[in-house]
Design a protein around this motif. Structure first.
Motif, short mmCIF file in Angstrom:
data_model
loop_
_atom_site.label_atom_id
_atom_site.label_comp_id
_atom_site.label_asym_id
_atom_site.label_seq_id
_atom_site.Cartn_x
_atom_site.Cartn_y
_atom_site.Cartn_z
N TYR A 62 6.74 6.75 0.93
CA TYR A 62 6.81 6.00 -0.34
C TYR A 62 5.74 4.91 -0.37
O TYR A 62 4.61 5.16 -0.76
N PHE A 63 6.06 3.69 0.07
CA PHE A 63 5.06 2.63 0.09
C PHE A 63 5.44 1.60 1.14
O PHE A 63 6.55 1.57 1.66
N GLY A 64 4.47 0.73 1.46
CA GLY A 64 4.69 -0.34 2.41
C GLY A 64 4.81 -1.67 1.71
O GLY A 64 4.46 -1.81 0.54
N PHE A 65 5.27 -2.69 2.43
CA PHE A 65 5.48 -4.00 1.84
C PHE A 65 4.37 -4.99 2.16
O PHE A 65 4.39 -6.12 1.68
N SER A 66 3.39 -4.60 2.96
CA SER A 66 2.22 -5.43 3.23
C SER A 66 1.17 -4.54 3.87
O SER A 66 1.41 -3.37 4.19
N GLU A 67 -0.01 -5.12 4.11
CA GLU A 67 -1.09 -4.34 4.74
C GLU A 67 -0.72 -3.93 6.15
O GLU A 67 -1.30 -2.99 6.71
N PRO A 81 0.79 -1.23 0.00
CA PRO A 81 0.00 0.00 0.00
C PRO A 81 0.82 1.28 0.00
O PRO A 81 1.93 1.34 0.52
N LEU A 82 0.22 2.31 -0.61
CA LEU A 82 0.72 3.67 -0.46
C LEU A 82 0.25 4.21 0.88
O LEU A 82 -0.69 3.68 1.49
N PRO A 83 0.87 5.30 1.37
CA PRO A 83 0.35 5.94 2.58
C PRO A 83 -1.07 6.43 2.34
O PRO A 83 -1.46 6.72 1.20
N PRO A 121 20.87 19.43 17.49
CA PRO A 121 20.50 20.38 16.44
C PRO A 121 21.74 20.88 15.69
O PRO A 121 22.78 21.16 16.29
N GLY A 122 21.59 20.96 14.38
CA GLY A 122 22.69 21.39 13.53
C GLY A 122 23.45 20.26 12.87
O GLY A 122 24.19 20.49 11.90
N ASP A 123 23.32 19.03 13.37
CA ASP A 123 24.00 17.90 12.75
C ASP A 123 23.50 17.71 11.32
O ASP A 123 22.29 17.78 11.05
N ARG A 124 24.43 17.44 10.42
CA ARG A 124 24.09 17.18 9.02
C ARG A 124 23.81 15.69 8.86
O ARG A 124 24.63 14.85 9.23
N VAL A 125 22.64 15.36 8.27
CA VAL A 125 22.20 13.98 8.31
C VAL A 125 21.48 13.56 7.02
O VAL A 125 20.98 14.40 6.26
N TYR A 126 21.45 12.25 6.82
CA TYR A 126 20.56 11.60 5.86
C TYR A 126 19.58 10.77 6.67
O TYR A 126 19.94 10.19 7.71
N VAL A 127 18.33 10.68 6.20
CA VAL A 127 17.30 9.92 6.90
C VAL A 127 17.02 8.63 6.13
O VAL A 127 16.49 8.68 5.01
N ASN A 128 17.37 7.49 6.71
CA ASN A 128 17.00 6.21 6.12
C ASN A 128 15.48 6.07 6.25
O ASN A 128 14.95 6.06 7.36
N PRO A 129 14.74 5.94 5.13
CA PRO A 129 13.28 5.91 5.21
C PRO A 129 12.69 4.58 5.64
O PRO A 129 11.47 4.48 5.82
N GLY A 130 13.51 3.53 5.80
CA GLY A 130 12.97 2.24 6.19
C GLY A 130 12.46 2.25 7.61
O GLY A 130 13.19 2.61 8.54
N ARG A 131 11.18 1.85 7.80
CA ARG A 131 10.56 1.84 9.13
C ARG A 131 10.06 0.45 9.47
O ARG A 131 9.44 -0.22 8.64
N HIS A 164 5.84 -5.22 9.35
CA HIS A 164 5.36 -3.83 9.34
C HIS A 164 6.25 -2.91 8.51
O HIS A 164 6.01 -1.70 8.47
N TYR A 165 7.26 -3.47 7.85
CA TYR A 165 8.25 -2.64 7.17
C TYR A 165 7.62 -1.79 6.07
O TYR A 165 6.78 -2.24 5.29
N ALA A 166 8.03 -0.53 6.04
CA ALA A 166 7.53 0.42 5.05
C ALA A 166 8.58 1.48 4.81
O ALA A 166 9.46 1.71 5.64
#
Length: 371
Positions: free
Chosen positions: A124-129, A62-64, A90-100, A118-120
């Motif tokens: 973007y999208f999820g891998f199951s309901e 599913p999409l969000p 605050p101020g740290d330069r970062v990348y956000v891994n979107p895997g949840r 529950h991975y999503a």
């Protein structure tokens, strides 16, 4: 850093509809979260298809819930941290891994978060309901001025890495994680199908960084292939699939033994035969990893795999640890992201950017939105 009460975000209200710029309340981080001021968010060639066709093509993923703020690969600065967050400020330069993931199932507890039901992908999208609860917990993606993410998803990036470059870590990381699964290094030969594309270039960059002795790359566009070879002329050999069999190419380059690892980056529209030829180019004991998602059922000879002690993996993404390893390799100077050709757009031009991404210089092109 002063945090405003409201922010601008691009939201999609109907599947395939244009993203609308809207004013939303700035989210607040939970105790174990961070609030990130997004400075760049990567967009990739398949984003338009994700937004327009995903619910038809993959209804089980599913999409969000709409309206939704998308955006898979955000990079920026930490604006605030939750009261139980340590090691980030605050101020740290970062990348956000979107895997949840849920964080508490047996897979998450042993560090295999990508296998969580529950991975999503946030934004973007999820891998199951089961992903719907994950979307509820982290509803805002990177096409916004601010977003909240778990502290465990944060990758600190070096000053030598621009936010635009960091916004490409997702797809570079997909290839890096695939290479890690094969355990390749000095003395090894790796075959990468689709080496000049968005995923394949990551395989070239990190194959070189990991010390792989020889990288064999395939594709169609001979000009792009020669540009890839120019990255390391003594270590990269390229081959157009219009000129014959990938299997023959791999065997010829390895004295008939076959390659140690095979990374397939070809997408759903690619010919299955090219993937199968790559498999047949593996040596005894070799490892193949699919990250491009060639579509359909393939006639794989499992008896051959067994007799030759070969392994075939599917690899969906990468861990935050692997994300930090990549950033550290850039900091050390062994992974070079300067080959990326960035085209940057303001958030107000997000729809134009998504529709224009088809015109690109293979995987060298790096499209980003700067909220």
């Amino acid at each position: 850093m002063t945090i405003p009460q409201t922010m601008t975000a691009a939201r999609m209200h109907t599947v395939g509809g244009e993203l609308r710029l809207e004013t939303l309340e700035t989210p607040r981080p939970g105790d174990m979260d961070v609030l990130v001021r997004v400075r760049a968010c990567g967009i990739v060639p398949n984003l338009g298809n994700i937004l327009a066709n995903w619910t038809t093509w993959f209804p089980h993923m599913p999409l969000p819930p709409l309206p939704a703020v998308f955006g898979l690969d955000p990079a920026g600065e930490v604006a605030a941290v939750g009261r139980q967050v340590r090691g980030l400020k605050p101020g740290d330069r970062v990348y956000v891994n979107p895997g949840r993931s849920c964080g508490s199932c047996r897979h998450c507890r042993r560090g295999d978060t990508i296998s969580c039901k529950h991975y999503a992908f946030q934004g973007y999208f999820g891998f199951s309901e089961h992903a719907m609860q994950t979307f509820a917990d982290y509803p805002i993606g990177g096409l916004s001025e601010y977003m909240v993410a778990p502290a465990s998803a944060i990758v600190r990036i070096p000053d030598s890495m621009t936010f635009d470059q960091a916004a490409r870590l997702g797809y570079m990381g997909t290839a890096y994680s695939a290479l890690k699964k094969t355990n390749v290094g000095p003395g090894d030969t790796v075959l990468i199908n689709g080496i000049s594309g968005t995923l394949g270039i990551g395989g070239a960059v990190f194959g070189l960084a990991l010390g792989v002795s020889k990288i064999l790359g395939t594709g169609r566009d001979r000009k792009l292939l020669e540009e890839i070879k120019a990255l390391a002329p003594n270590r990269i050999e390229v081959f157009s699939i219009d000129d014959g069999s990938v299997t023959d190419f791999a065997l010829a380059q390895t004295g008939g033994e076959g390659v140690d690892a095979f990374i397939d980056c070809l997408g759903p529209g690619a010919k299955q035969e090219t993937f199968l030829q790559g498999l047949r180019g593996l040596r005894r004991g070799g490892i193949a990893v699919d990250i491009g998602a060639v579509a359909g059922e393939l006639p794989i000879d499992v008896h051959w795999l067994m007799d030759h002690n070969q392994r075939l993996y599917g690899s969906a993404w990468f861990t935050t640890l692997e994300g930090q390893e990549m950033a550290d390799m850039v900091a050390a100077g062994v992974a070079d992201f300067s080959l990326l050709e960035t085209q940057s757009y303001p958030l107000s031009e997000v729809n134009s950017a998504i529709s224009g991404i088809a015109q690109r210089h293979g995987g060298f092109s790096n499209f980003v939105i700067c909220p």
